[in-house]
Design a protein around this motif. Structure first.
Motif, PDB file in Angstrom:
ATOM      1  N   ASN A 157      33.861  64.059  81.090  1.00 15.10           N
ATOM      2  CA  ASN A 157      33.910  64.940  80.179  1.00 15.10           C
ATOM      3  C   ASN A 157      33.548  66.233  80.261  1.00 15.10           C
ATOM      4  O   ASN A 157      34.007  67.234  80.061  1.00 15.10           O
ATOM      5  CB  ASN A 157      33.351  64.130  78.792  1.00 15.10           C
ATOM      6  CG  ASN A 157      33.584  64.933  77.558  1.00 15.10           C
ATOM      7  OD1 ASN A 157      34.585  64.931  77.261  1.00 15.10           O
ATOM      8  ND2 ASN A 157      32.483  65.370  77.066  1.00 15.10           N
ATOM      9  N   TYR A 181      42.588  62.590  75.695  1.00 15.15           N
ATOM     10  CA  TYR A 181      41.727  62.351  74.473  1.00 15.15           C
ATOM     11  C   TYR A 181      40.345  61.776  74.749  1.00 15.15           C
ATOM     12  O   TYR A 181      40.261  60.991  75.660  1.00 15.15           O
ATOM     13  CB  TYR A 181      42.610  61.113  73.674  1.00 15.15           C
ATOM     14  CG  TYR A 181      43.784  61.573  73.534  1.00 15.15           C
ATOM     15  CD1 TYR A 181      44.199  62.465  72.281  1.00 15.15           C
ATOM     16  CD2 TYR A 181      44.883  61.218  74.202  1.00 15.15           C
ATOM     17  CE1 TYR A 181      45.534  62.681  72.023  1.00 15.15           C
ATOM     18  CE2 TYR A 181      46.083  61.653  73.995  1.00 15.15           C
ATOM     19  CZ  TYR A 181      46.659  62.313  72.899  1.00 15.15           C
ATOM     20  OH  TYR A 181      47.849  62.861  72.655  1.00 15.15           O
ATOM     21  N   GLN A 182      39.408  62.094  74.133  1.00 15.18           N
ATOM     22  CA  GLN A 182      37.912  61.459  74.089  1.00 15.18           C
ATOM     23  C   GLN A 182      37.985  60.430  73.007  1.00 15.18           C
ATOM     24  O   GLN A 182      37.974  60.747  72.042  1.00 15.18           O
ATOM     25  CB  GLN A 182      37.039  62.698  73.809  1.00 15.18           C
ATOM     26  CG  GLN A 182      35.627  62.445  74.170  1.00 15.18           C
ATOM     27  CD  GLN A 182      34.487  63.158  73.552  1.00 15.18           C
ATOM     28  OE1 GLN A 182      34.140  63.108  72.349  1.00 15.18           O
ATOM     29  NE2 GLN A 182      33.934  63.950  74.524  1.00 15.18           N
ATOM     30  N   ASP A 183      37.708  59.353  73.498  1.00 11.42           N
ATOM     31  CA  ASP A 183      37.506  58.250  72.708  1.00 11.42           C
ATOM     32  C   ASP A 183      36.223  57.626  72.743  1.00 11.42           C
ATOM     33  O   ASP A 183      35.436  57.920  73.447  1.00 11.42           O
ATOM     34  CB  ASP A 183      38.473  56.893  73.234  1.00 11.42           C
ATOM     35  CG  ASP A 183      39.834  57.386  73.014  1.00 11.42           C
ATOM     36  OD1 ASP A 183      40.322  58.048  72.382  1.00 11.42           O
ATOM     37  OD2 ASP A 183      40.758  56.851  73.799  1.00 11.42           O
ATOM     38  N   PHE A 184      35.777  56.851  71.652  1.00  7.85           N
ATOM     39  CA  PHE A 184      34.175  56.460  71.515  1.00  7.85           C
ATOM     40  C   PHE A 184      34.220  55.122  71.009  1.00  7.85           C
ATOM     41  O   PHE A 184      35.015  54.390  70.291  1.00  7.85           O
ATOM     42  CB  PHE A 184      33.671  57.426  70.144  1.00  7.85           C
ATOM     43  CG  PHE A 184      32.147  57.064  70.172  1.00  7.85           C
ATOM     44  CD1 PHE A 184      31.316  57.390  71.158  1.00  7.85           C
ATOM     45  CD2 PHE A 184      31.770  56.398  69.060  1.00  7.85           C
ATOM     46  CE1 PHE A 184      29.939  56.988  71.014  1.00  7.85           C
ATOM     47  CE2 PHE A 184      30.387  55.899  68.658  1.00  7.85           C
ATOM     48  CZ  PHE A 184      29.626  56.330  69.505  1.00  7.85           C
ATOM     49  N   ILE A 195      31.365  57.142  75.265  1.00  8.35           N
ATOM     50  CA  ILE A 195      32.802  57.762  75.322  1.00  8.35           C
ATOM     51  C   ILE A 195      33.492  57.630  76.576  1.00  8.35           C
ATOM     52  O   ILE A 195      32.781  56.802  77.537  1.00  8.35           O
ATOM     53  CB  ILE A 195      32.790  59.601  75.189  1.00  8.35           C
ATOM     54  CG1 ILE A 195      32.172  60.060  76.612  1.00  8.35           C
ATOM     55  CG2 ILE A 195      31.984  59.938  73.891  1.00  8.35           C
ATOM     56  CD1 ILE A 195      32.412  61.388  76.936  1.00  8.35           C
ATOM     57  N   SER A 253      37.441  54.489  68.591  1.00  7.76           N
ATOM     58  CA  SER A 253      38.152  55.644  67.662  1.00  7.76           C
ATOM     59  C   SER A 253      38.261  56.820  68.581  1.00  7.76           C
ATOM     60  O   SER A 253      37.639  57.018  69.716  1.00  7.76           O
ATOM     61  CB  SER A 253      37.387  56.161  66.518  1.00  7.76           C
ATOM     62  OG  SER A 253      36.035  56.444  66.957  1.00  7.76           O
ATOM     63  N   ARG A 262      37.784  60.589  69.366  1.00 13.57           N
ATOM     64  CA  ARG A 262      37.038  61.722  68.725  1.00 13.57           C
ATOM     65  C   ARG A 262      37.689  62.926  68.890  1.00 13.57           C
ATOM     66  O   ARG A 262      37.718  63.716  67.669  1.00 13.57           O
ATOM     67  CB  ARG A 262      35.701  61.812  69.743  1.00 13.57           C
ATOM     68  CG  ARG A 262      34.757  60.842  69.466  1.00 13.57           C
ATOM     69  CD  ARG A 262      33.424  61.313  69.678  1.00 13.57           C
ATOM     70  NE  ARG A 262      32.364  60.559  69.017  1.00 13.57           N
ATOM     71  CZ  ARG A 262      31.019  60.727  69.603  1.00 13.57           C
ATOM     72  NH1 ARG A 262      30.787  61.053  70.659  1.00 13.57           N
ATOM     73  NH2 ARG A 262      30.100  59.784  68.827  1.00 13.57           N
ATOM     74  N   LYS A 263      38.557  63.342  69.812  1.00 10.68           N
ATOM     75  CA  LYS A 263      38.963  64.498  69.846  1.00 10.68           C
ATOM     76  C   LYS A 263      40.083  64.753  70.819  1.00 10.68           C
ATOM     77  O   LYS A 263      40.031  63.832  71.752  1.00 10.68           O
ATOM     78  CB  LYS A 263      38.263  65.770  69.907  1.00 10.68           C
ATOM     79  CG  LYS A 263      37.247  65.844  71.132  1.00 10.68           C
ATOM     80  CD  LYS A 263      36.297  67.005  71.212  1.00 10.68           C
ATOM     81  CE  LYS A 263      35.364  66.789  72.275  1.00 10.68           C
ATOM     82  NZ  LYS A 263      34.350  68.038  72.366  1.00 10.68           N
TER      83      LYS A 263
END
Length: 170
Positions: free
Chosen positions: A116, A129-132, A143, A165, A167-168
């Protein structure tokens, strides 16, 4: 007088050429190969495949070792080296622990932060996509980076594949 004007023009041209070369050097460096290998590792963990994750960890480690650090802009070089040192250590641990998926996932937490940070530093041409996952890393949350919008959790794999989910978008 002519010599002074010619000297000024020569210096201006030389500085301009130097700046153009510096810009070119920076643009030649890409983290795409590193990101691609990270994604292969992430996908192996989503499938609970410790052996493939180990193999991907070794390939990722090797990818870091092929980077020509002299092609990195001087302003970014130190940050890159700091991040790469951590990422290589985590990739190496994942690669050396084929039968221990829990241990691989522990190192994947830090590796994902490193990737990241590299994306923040250098950007990427690929839509990511950055997921969490709020439960990863002993409930502290962690992440990961994904190439797909759908949640495929590498920290829990088949146990909770869709937990988490986005994040962005990166």
């Amino acid at each position: 007088m002519k010599n002074i004007i010619l000297s000024i023009l020569l210096v201006t041209f030389t500085i301009g050429s130097s700046n153009a070369q510096n810009t070119k050097v920076k643009s030649q460096f890409s983290i795409d190969k590193i990101v691609t290998n990270y994604l292969t590792l992430k996908n192996a963990l989503t499938k609970d495949d410790a052996k493939s994750a180990a193999s991907a960890g070794k390939v990722l480690y090797a990818a870091f070792n092929t980077v020509n650090v002299n092609s990195i802009d001087a302003k970014l070089k130190k940050d890159y080296l700091d991040i790469a040192e951590s990422a290589k250590e985590n990739a190496e641990h994942i690669g050396d622990n084929a039968g221990k998926i829990d241990h691989q996932r522990e190192h994947f937490v830090s590796l994902s932060k490193d990737i990241n940070d590299l994306i923040k530093l250098f950007g990427t041409k690929q839509k990511l996509y950055q997921d969490f996952c709020p439960m990863a890393d002993d409930g502290k949350g962690a992440i990961w980076i994904s190439e797909i919008k759908d949640i495929k959790n590498p920290y829990y794999g088949s146990k909770m594949l869709t937990c988490g989910s986005m994040r962005k978008a990166l």
